[in-house]
Design an enzyme around this catalytic site. Structure first.
Site, PDB file in Angstrom:
ATOM      1  N   HIS A  56      12.232  32.796  46.035  1.00 25.26           N
ATOM      2  CA  HIS A  56      11.874  33.328  44.730  1.00 25.26           C
ATOM      3  C   HIS A  56      11.844  32.221  43.677  1.00 25.26           C
ATOM      4  CE1 HIS A  56      13.002  37.790  45.742  1.00 25.26           C
ATOM      5  NE2 HIS A  56      12.079  37.283  46.532  1.00 25.26           N
ATOM      6  N   GLU A  58      13.585  31.633  40.994  1.00 22.50           N
ATOM      7  CA  GLU A  58      14.863  31.054  40.600  1.00 22.50           C
ATOM      8  C   GLU A  58      15.328  29.996  41.596  1.00 22.50           C
ATOM      9  OE1 GLU A  58      15.228  35.564  39.647  1.00 22.50           O
ATOM     10  OE2 GLU A  58      14.027  34.238  40.929  1.00 22.50           O
ATOM     11  N   GLU A 289     -15.394  49.617  43.730  1.00 21.83           N
ATOM     12  CA  GLU A 289     -16.717  49.099  43.380  1.00 21.83           C
ATOM     13  C   GLU A 289     -17.821  50.143  43.520  1.00 21.83           C
ATOM     14  OE1 GLU A 289     -18.192  45.388  44.436  1.00 21.83           O
ATOM     15  OE2 GLU A 289     -16.532  44.269  43.561  1.00 21.83           O
TER      16      GLU A 289
END
Length: 344
Positions: A56, A58, A289
């Protein structure tokens, strides 16, 4: 309690948000997270969540600090509450506690029930000064896909189409190539690298035979989704060429084929059953779409979060009209095309 400089908090959190955005297109279904570590007004460490399943933000930031002793008198700026649970990686809150950081500034509380304040509680119980809410609105906007998935129980839905200046998506014979210019189409391919999936209906798959890949931009292909209720589409269409994962939602069968997964859903509410299955597959965002019938279904039911509409300086006079969703809009020029973005 020590008084902190709000201006500095905003300054360093803005940098953390810039870092977080570098993970776009590679970390889903995890959120985008950036982290900055500051000592005596100087940045000594930075990091962001780079890859799903990887360390992560951190962790990257702490590991980038040359003198680890400085962490004990440093402030950590992180865009989302540090996790408090074991997932693919250990809890970041525990790691910050072990590092002995002095203060943690957080933009948003993590809505994931596995976290949801538990990370903040761990930090505060360890005597770390915690502040929450710096650039909160910007943080929410950046991670709107993640928040939508958790809070609404479905993927973040982007409706995308091109239309003429007089409001038509195609001529009466269903011909729609090419309304938008080459630059708008390149932007569309960039968007595909940033979202988890892209969806079309049966008629669009048959008439346009789209590839729905990222040929005009560097990045991953999204998962292709096609609605084919009666499994009537021919197998030689581009959607089944194996160049990207494809899910075919239908009313008949569950079957894994060489280049696709056929998924049977409830016919009583086909669309909601499909969205529930996509959530279970951790598809965090989809671009719809079209064509007109599929888009109108999402608009009529309010099942959208964002519209991206290219308006080209062409006129058909008559044809298949584009949807008209209401919401807050912004406009950008794409070398002559108007890109109108609408949010609910």
């Amino acid at each position: 309690m020590e008084k902190h400089d709000h201006g500095k908090d905003v300054f360093f959190m803005r940098r953390a948000l810039e870092l977080a955005d570098r993970g776009r297109g590679t970390v889903s279904p995890n959120p985008l997270v950036g982290c900055v570590i500051v000592h005596d007004g100087n940045v000594i460490g930075e990091g962001w969540h780079q890859q799903y399943g990887g360390p992560h933000a951190e962790v990257h930031a702490v590991q980038s600090v040359n003198d680890q002793q400085l962490l004990r008198s440093s402030t950590v700026y992180v865009t989302l509450e540090p996790c408090a649970h074991f997932g693919k990686t250990p809890p970041c809150a525990d790691m910050l506690v072990r590092a002995g950081v002095q203060r943690v500034v957080i933009s948003n509380v993590d809505p994931n029930p596995l976290v949801a304040g538990k990370g903040i509680e761990k930090l505060m119980n360890a005597g770390i000064d915690v502040s929450v809410g710096a650039l909160q609105r910007e943080g929410l906007d950046m991670n709107r896909r993640f928040f939508t998935m958790i809070q609404k129980g479905r993927p973040y839905i982007i409706l995308k189409w091109a239309q003429t200046a007089d409001g038509f998506m195609a001529r009466e014979n269903f011909d729609s190539k090419w309304i938008s210019n080459v630059y708008s189409r390149q932007v569309t391919h960039k968007w595909r690298t940033e979202e988890d999936a892209i969806l079309v209906g049966t008629n669009t798959a048959l008439r346009d035979n789209p590839k729905l890949t990222t040929r005009d931009w560097t990045g991953r292909n999204p998962t292709r989704i096609v609605i084919d209720k009666n499994l009537s589409l021919p197998r030689n269409l581009n959607l089944f060429d194996g160049s990207a994962p494809t899910i075919c939602y239908n009313l008949l069968t569950n079957e894994d084929r060489p280049h696709e997964s056929c998924v049977k859903v409830d016919g009583k509410d086909f669309t909601m059953s499909m969205l529930a299955d996509l959530q279970n597959r951790k598809i965090q965002s989809i671009i719809v779409e079209g064509g007109p019938r599929t888009l109108e279904d999402f608009v009529a039911r309010g099942l959208w979060d964002e519209v991206r509409m290219f308006v080209a300086p062409k006129r058909f006079g008559k044809g298949l009209p584009a949807p008209r969703p209401a919401g807050t809009s912004t406009e950008t020029d794409i070398n002559g095309d108007r890109l109108i973005t609408i949010r609910q």
